[in-house]
Each structure stands twice: as C-alpha cells, then as structure tokens.
Design a protein around this motif. Structure first.
Motif, short mmCIF file in Angstrom:
data_model
loop_
_atom_site.label_atom_id
_atom_site.label_comp_id
_atom_site.label_asym_id
_atom_site.label_seq_id
_atom_site.Cartn_x
_atom_site.Cartn_y
_atom_site.Cartn_z
N UNK A 104 42.02 50.68 53.99
CA UNK A 104 40.57 50.53 54.02
C UNK A 104 40.01 50.53 52.60
N UNK A 105 40.54 51.39 51.74
CA UNK A 105 40.06 51.47 50.36
C UNK A 105 40.41 50.21 49.58
N UNK A 106 41.66 49.73 49.73
CA UNK A 106 42.06 48.55 48.96
C UNK A 106 41.32 47.30 49.42
N UNK A 107 40.96 47.24 50.70
CA UNK A 107 40.23 46.05 51.16
C UNK A 107 38.86 45.98 50.51
N UNK A 108 38.24 47.13 50.27
CA UNK A 108 36.94 47.12 49.58
C UNK A 108 37.10 46.65 48.14
N UNK A 109 38.18 47.07 47.49
CA UNK A 109 38.46 46.60 46.13
C UNK A 109 38.70 45.09 46.14
N UNK A 110 39.46 44.61 47.14
CA UNK A 110 39.74 43.17 47.24
C UNK A 110 38.47 42.37 47.53
N UNK A 111 37.54 42.96 48.29
CA UNK A 111 36.26 42.29 48.54
C UNK A 111 35.52 42.04 47.23
N UNK A 112 35.55 43.02 46.35
CA UNK A 112 34.87 42.88 45.06
C UNK A 112 35.60 41.87 44.18
N UNK A 113 36.94 41.99 44.05
CA UNK A 113 37.68 41.08 43.17
C UNK A 113 37.66 39.65 43.68
N UNK A 114 37.72 39.46 45.00
CA UNK A 114 37.68 38.10 45.52
C UNK A 114 36.28 37.51 45.41
N UNK A 115 35.26 38.36 45.59
CA UNK A 115 33.88 37.89 45.45
C UNK A 115 33.55 37.50 44.03
N UNK A 116 34.08 38.24 43.07
CA UNK A 116 33.81 37.96 41.66
C UNK A 116 34.71 36.88 41.09
N UNK A 117 36.00 36.93 41.45
CA UNK A 117 36.97 36.09 40.75
C UNK A 117 37.88 35.26 41.65
N UNK A 118 37.59 35.21 42.95
CA UNK A 118 38.46 34.49 43.89
C UNK A 118 39.89 35.01 43.84
N UNK A 119 40.05 36.30 43.66
CA UNK A 119 41.38 36.90 43.54
C UNK A 119 41.51 38.05 44.54
N UNK A 120 42.13 37.87 45.67
CA UNK A 120 42.64 36.62 46.26
C UNK A 120 41.48 35.79 46.81
N UNK A 121 41.78 34.58 47.35
CA UNK A 121 40.69 33.73 47.87
C UNK A 121 39.82 34.49 48.87
N UNK A 122 38.52 34.26 48.77
CA UNK A 122 37.54 35.03 49.55
C UNK A 122 37.77 34.92 51.06
N UNK A 123 38.15 33.73 51.54
CA UNK A 123 38.32 33.56 52.99
C UNK A 123 39.43 34.46 53.53
#
Length: 196
Positions: A104-123
């Motif tokens: 749950x914690x890492x998904x929130x981090x991924x939401x931020x990184x994908x939203x800012x830098x497409x890392x990983x792709x947002x979809x």
C-alpha cells in the motif's frame, strides 16, 4: 505503430478542438493509451502561452478522471478489460511482477513518481491501484498532486522561457524528473531499511 500514434497526437494541437483533444488524450493516457498528454500539451502551450495554465488545469483534471477510470478497471474489471489492455501493450508480465511485491505504501510512492515522471507508466499504476484496492480518495488526492505538479510546472516553464525551453523539455526534462523519481524511491527504500 508508436510513431504513427505520436504523429497523430501532435497533429491534434493545430485543430480548433485541440483543448477537447487534450482532455481526451490526458484521460485515456491515465487508463489505456500509450502516448503521453505532454505531446499535445507542449505545442498548444507554446502556440498560446497565455492559455498554458488553463491547458495545465484541463490536462490535470482529465488525467485524474482517467486515473479514476484506470483504478475502476483494476478494481472491477481486471480480468475482463484491464488484463487484455496490459497484454496488448506487452506490459502484463511487468504488471504481474509488480503486483506480487507492491505494498500500500509503495503504490502511493509509485502514484507520485508515475504522475510526475511516467515512471512506471501512469496507466499501469492506476490499474494496479484498483487491483490492490487503494482507497479511492487517497488515490484521487495523490493523482491531483502529482499530475497537477507536472502540468503546472510545464506551463510555468513554457510561459517563462517559451520556445527555447521546448527542446530541453522534450529531450532532457523527462530524464531529470526520472532521476528525481529514482532518488525518491531510493530514499524511501533507505528509510524503510533503517526503520527496521
């Protein structure tokens, strides 16, 4: 195929309906589409700098709504809709691997990184958020912050520096933001390691 998609998306910037297309592309990018909304946003903001913040808000809102659609696909229709979409893009194996270790914690981090830098792709992250049942309101807030920051920052750069900054944005900004996202991930991992 990717090049044709890119060229088609770029051609939309010259149309009178460009703002509508920006909303459409930003929406579908967050759930099922391959080409990022930046491809349309950049030429539009350069052509009409006085509207760049308006375009940023349109792109942010549509992207967040698209993210909610991606979340819903993961939550309600993973097997019937989301899985075939991921398979089509050749992202299913990476998705399944990510699903097996994400918390749950890492998904929130991924939401931020994908939203800012497409890392990983947002979809991928929006669908994954639905699959692991991330709270929808927390998801929406994270998406607004990350996507809003990206589009508003791009609008600010384009208003301040105009055409000369376009080359930098297209060639290097993605790398710089990606490096920042990687640093954020590494800092998070170090923090988690030291906390235990």
């Amino acid at each position: 195929m990717l090049r044709r998609l890119y060229d088609w998306t770029m051609s939309l910037a010259a149309r009178r309906s460009a703002e509508v297309w920006l909303a459409v592309i930003a929406f579908v990018e967050s759930s099922v589409f391959l080409v990022p909304a930046d491809v349309l946003f950049l030429p539009m903001a350069l052509a009409k700098p006085e509207r760049s913040y308006r375009y940023a808000i349109v792109a942010t809102l549509a992207s967040v709504l698209g993210g909610i659609a991606g979340w819903a696909l993961g939550f309600y229709a993973y097997e019937t809709v989301a899985r075939p979409v991921l398979e089509f893009y050749g992202k299913l194996d990476a998705f399944e691997q990510m699903k097996s270790y994400v918390t749950y914690e890492t998904i929130l981090l991924l939401l931020v990184t994908s939203g800012l830098a497409h890392l990983p792709p947002i979809k991928i992250v929006t669908i994954l958020s639905g699959v692991i049942h991330v709270n929808i309101w927390l998801f929406v807030i994270s998406a607004i912050v990350a996507r809003g920051a990206r589009f508003l920052f791009l609008a600010w750069l384009l208003r301040r520096y105009g055409e000369p900054i376009r080359h930098f944005i297209e060639k290097r900004l993605g790398h710089i933001v990606s490096i920042g996202a990687v640093v954020a991930i590494v800092l998070y991992i170090v923090y988690r390691y030291l906390a235990h």
